[in-house]
Design a protein around this motif. Structure first.
Motif, PDB file in Angstrom:
ATOM      1  N   ILE A   1       3.060  14.798   7.667  1.00 27.64           N
ATOM      2  CA  ILE A   1       2.425  14.183   6.824  1.00 27.64           C
ATOM      3  C   ILE A   1       2.291  14.183   4.933  1.00 27.64           C
ATOM      4  N   ALA A   2       2.726  14.711   4.604  1.00 24.68           N
ATOM      5  CA  ALA A   2       3.107  14.483   2.551  1.00 24.68           C
ATOM      6  C   ALA A   2       4.410  12.996   2.418  1.00 24.68           C
ATOM      7  N   ARG A   3       4.511  12.330   3.609  1.00 23.63           N
ATOM      8  CA  ARG A   3       5.260  11.365   3.625  1.00 23.63           C
ATOM      9  C   ARG A   3       4.513  10.474   4.085  1.00 23.63           C
ATOM     10  N   THR A   4       4.048  10.862   5.238  1.00 26.18           N
ATOM     11  CA  THR A   4       3.327   9.503   4.755  1.00 26.18           C
ATOM     12  C   THR A   4       1.741   9.376   4.033  1.00 26.18           C
ATOM     13  N   ALA A   5       1.103   9.937   3.182  1.00 21.01           N
ATOM     14  CA  ALA A   5       0.526  10.173   2.388  1.00 21.01           C
ATOM     15  C   ALA A   5       0.946   9.142   1.426  1.00 21.01           C
ATOM     16  N   ASP A   6       2.028   8.898   0.341  1.00 21.24           N
ATOM     17  CA  ASP A   6       2.820   8.059   0.389  1.00 21.24           C
ATOM     18  C   ASP A   6       3.309   6.701   0.480  1.00 21.24           C
ATOM     19  N   SER A   7       3.158   6.443   1.473  1.00 16.20           N
ATOM     20  CA  SER A   7       4.028   5.757   2.366  1.00 16.20           C
ATOM     21  C   SER A   7       2.650   4.505   2.874  1.00 16.20           C
ATOM     22  N   ILE A   8       1.989   5.307   2.328  1.00 18.25           N
ATOM     23  CA  ILE A   8       0.624   4.430   3.328  1.00 18.25           C
ATOM     24  C   ILE A   8      -0.021   3.824   1.635  1.00 18.25           C
ATOM     25  N   LEU A   9       0.235   4.887   1.020  1.00 13.56           N
ATOM     26  CA  LEU A   9      -0.234   4.158  -0.771  1.00 13.56           C
ATOM     27  C   LEU A   9       0.691   2.902  -0.645  1.00 13.56           C
ATOM     28  N   SER A  10       1.911   3.650  -1.054  1.00 18.38           N
ATOM     29  CA  SER A  10       2.790   2.286  -1.476  1.00 18.38           C
ATOM     30  C   SER A  10       2.993   1.589  -0.424  1.00 18.38           C
ATOM     31  N   GLY A  11       2.478   1.551   0.517  1.00 20.70           N
ATOM     32  CA  GLY A  11       3.256   0.100   1.333  1.00 20.70           C
ATOM     33  C   GLY A  11       1.654  -0.827   1.023  1.00 20.70           C
ATOM     34  N   ALA A  12       0.333  -0.128   0.078  1.00 17.03           N
ATOM     35  CA  ALA A  12      -0.739  -1.294   0.357  1.00 17.03           C
ATOM     36  C   ALA A  12      -0.462  -2.184  -1.353  1.00 17.03           C
ATOM     37  N   PHE A  13       0.650  -1.168  -2.382  1.00 12.30           N
ATOM     38  CA  PHE A  13       1.119  -1.513  -3.322  1.00 12.30           C
ATOM     39  C   PHE A  13       2.154  -2.958  -3.232  1.00 12.30           C
TER      40      PHE A  13
ATOM     41  N   GLY B   1       3.457  -4.049  -0.183  1.00 13.91           N
ATOM     42  CA  GLY B   1       4.270  -3.987   1.040  1.00 13.91           C
ATOM     43  C   GLY B   1       2.918  -5.155   1.510  1.00 13.91           C
ATOM     44  N   ASP B   2       2.502  -5.268   2.757  1.00 13.69           N
ATOM     45  CA  ASP B   2       1.257  -6.055   3.198  1.00 13.69           C
ATOM     46  C   ASP B   2      -0.145  -5.052   3.044  1.00 13.69           C
ATOM     47  N   PHE B   3      -0.935  -5.761   1.987  1.00 10.40           N
ATOM     48  CA  PHE B   3      -2.414  -4.644   1.908  1.00 10.40           C
ATOM     49  C   PHE B   3      -2.780  -4.374   2.755  1.00 10.40           C
ATOM     50  N   ALA B   4      -2.675  -5.181   4.155  1.00 13.19           N
ATOM     51  CA  ALA B   4      -4.059  -4.779   5.187  1.00 13.19           C
ATOM     52  C   ALA B   4      -3.136  -4.187   5.857  1.00 13.19           C
ATOM     53  N   VAL B   5      -1.957  -4.387   6.059  1.00 16.01           N
ATOM     54  CA  VAL B   5      -1.265  -3.149   6.920  1.00 16.01           C
ATOM     55  C   VAL B   5      -1.295  -1.608   6.275  1.00 16.01           C
ATOM     56  N   ALA B   6      -1.489  -1.663   5.551  1.00 19.90           N
ATOM     57  CA  ALA B   6      -1.454  -0.080   4.865  1.00 19.90           C
ATOM     58  C   ALA B   6      -2.772  -0.065   4.642  1.00 19.90           C
ATOM     59  N   LEU B   7      -3.805  -0.385   5.006  1.00 19.96           N
ATOM     60  CA  LEU B   7      -5.562  -0.516   5.398  1.00 19.96           C
ATOM     61  C   LEU B   7      -5.113   0.218   7.065  1.00 19.96           C
ATOM     62  N   ASP B   8      -4.716  -0.974   7.882  1.00 24.81           N
ATOM     63  CA  ASP B   8      -4.632  -0.528   9.642  1.00 24.81           C
ATOM     64  C   ASP B   8      -4.938   0.846   9.607  1.00 24.81           C
ATOM     65  N   ARG B   9      -2.917   0.793   8.429  1.00 29.20           N
ATOM     66  CA  ARG B   9      -2.052   2.361   8.675  1.00 29.20           C
ATOM     67  C   ARG B   9      -3.559   3.918   8.747  1.00 29.20           C
ATOM     68  N   ALA B  10      -4.383   3.360   7.525  1.00 30.53           N
ATOM     69  CA  ALA B  10      -4.868   4.532   6.707  1.00 30.53           C
ATOM     70  C   ALA B  10      -6.276   4.664   7.792  1.00 30.53           C
TER      71      ALA B  10
ATOM     72  N   ASP C   1     -14.553   1.195   6.770  1.00 26.97           N
ATOM     73  CA  ASP C   1     -13.776   0.732   5.693  1.00 26.97           C
ATOM     74  C   ASP C   1     -13.309   0.620   5.597  1.00 26.97           C
ATOM     75  N   PHE C   2     -11.956   1.235   5.939  1.00 29.69           N
ATOM     76  CA  PHE C   2     -10.537   0.628   5.946  1.00 29.69           C
ATOM     77  C   PHE C   2     -10.529  -0.950   6.990  1.00 29.69           C
ATOM     78  N   HIS C   3     -11.098  -0.462   8.080  1.00 32.50           N
ATOM     79  CA  HIS C   3     -10.847  -1.178   8.723  1.00 32.50           C
ATOM     80  C   HIS C   3     -11.028  -2.991   8.729  1.00 32.50           C
ATOM     81  N   GLU C   4     -12.553  -3.002   7.517  1.00 33.27           N
ATOM     82  CA  GLU C   4     -12.937  -3.848   7.503  1.00 33.27           C
ATOM     83  C   GLU C   4     -12.005  -4.905   6.587  1.00 33.27           C
ATOM     84  N   GLY C   5     -12.049  -3.712   4.891  1.00 40.76           N
ATOM     85  CA  GLY C   5     -11.329  -3.366   4.443  1.00 40.76           C
ATOM     86  C   GLY C   5     -10.089  -4.801   4.392  1.00 40.76           C
ATOM     87  N   ALA C   6      -8.984  -4.163   5.758  1.00 42.86           N
ATOM     88  CA  ALA C   6      -8.069  -5.080   6.326  1.00 42.86           C
ATOM     89  C   ALA C   6      -8.425  -6.163   6.646  1.00 42.86           C
TER      90      ALA C   6
END
Length: 250
Positions: free
Chosen positions: A152-164, A166-175, A236-241
């Motif tokens: 869970i901790a690694r996923t938390a970092d991975s989602i946020l780092s992916g937003a900055f 990688g593909d921002f929309a993909v990070a929001l889809d993951r969130a 909110d995340f889905h609409e943001g993506a």
């Protein structure tokens, strides 16, 4: 996270974030990634329209800078901004932004990471309840059906780092997929704690049993309320993506 702690304020509606109150240091230092000139004026009672302009400008500048850097230390500093500087500063900039805006979405991503890091064991259990077998959500988030606290901790970092990075929309889809599963886990937990009480009530019971049943019903209602708030955040995340892919998340 006990049943009570997961539902008594640690998570709120996405309009106000996951945390009940700011939880940084009493006097957080200024993060180097944010313009000091902006921060100097935040406590001065500026017009809400000016604050809004600042929030959008700072979010865009922060995202742009990290996307164009190859320095892993800068990336790490941005990801751990809340840990090192406290939530207060970015709250002043971004917490009132609408969820269909870049600062509003970044605010929610930061709070999601903070919540996941601080409650990793409890969230791992909720994931196992909400996603007992691997589905498309597991594939989107990048978590199998039996994660532990460190996953869970690694996923938390991975989602946020992916937003900055990688593909921002993909990070929001993951969130979005992640919060959906946790919301389902909360609903499952609420059902599990109320089922025995319903059976007992059907056969009568003592006053003490009735009081215990009332307490359980209250806890279950809080869990369901928390789940509803998470589903709002997921939307909110889905609409943001969707907006990001159309070039309309600003």
């Amino acid at each position: 996270m006990s049943t009570d702690s997961s539902s008594s304020g640690s998570i709120q509606s996405s309009r106000s974030g996951f945390l009940a109150s700011p939880s940084g240091s009493a006097r957080p230092a200024r993060p180097a990634q944010l313009d000091p000139a902006i921060l100097d004026h935040l406590g001065g009672g500026l017009d809400p329209e000016v604050i809004s302009e600042m929030s959008h400008a700072s979010a865009a500048a922060l995202l742009d800078r990290v996307h164009h850097t190859e320095d892993p230390q800068i990336v790490r500093r941005v990801i751990t901004l809340v840990d090192t500087e406290g939530v207060d500063i970015i709250a002043q900039l971004w917490s009132n932004a609408e969820p269909d805006s870049l600062p509003g979405i970044l605010w929610r991503l930061y709070l999601l990471r903070t919540w996941m890091q601080r409650n990793r064991e409890q969230i791992a259990r909720l994931w196992r309840l909400g996603e007992p077998v691997a589905t498309t959500a597991s594939a989107i988030v990048g978590v199998d059906e039996t994660p532990d606290a460190e996953d869970i901790a690694r996923t938390a970092d991975s989602i946020l780092s992916g937003a900055f990075t990688g593909d921002f929309a993909v990070a929001l889809d993951r969130a979005s997929a992640f919060t959906d599963v946790i919301a389902n886990g909360l609903r499952v937990q609420a059902h599990r704690i109320t089922a025995p009480q319903k059976d007992a009530a059907a056969h009568g019971g003592t006053q003490g049993a009735q009081e215990a049943s009332h307490d359980v019903q209250t806890r279950a209602a809080r869990l369901m309320h928390t789940a509803a708030n998470l589903l709002t955040t997921s939307r909110d995340f889905h609409e943001g993506a969707h907006l990001w892919r159309r070039g309309r998340l600003e």
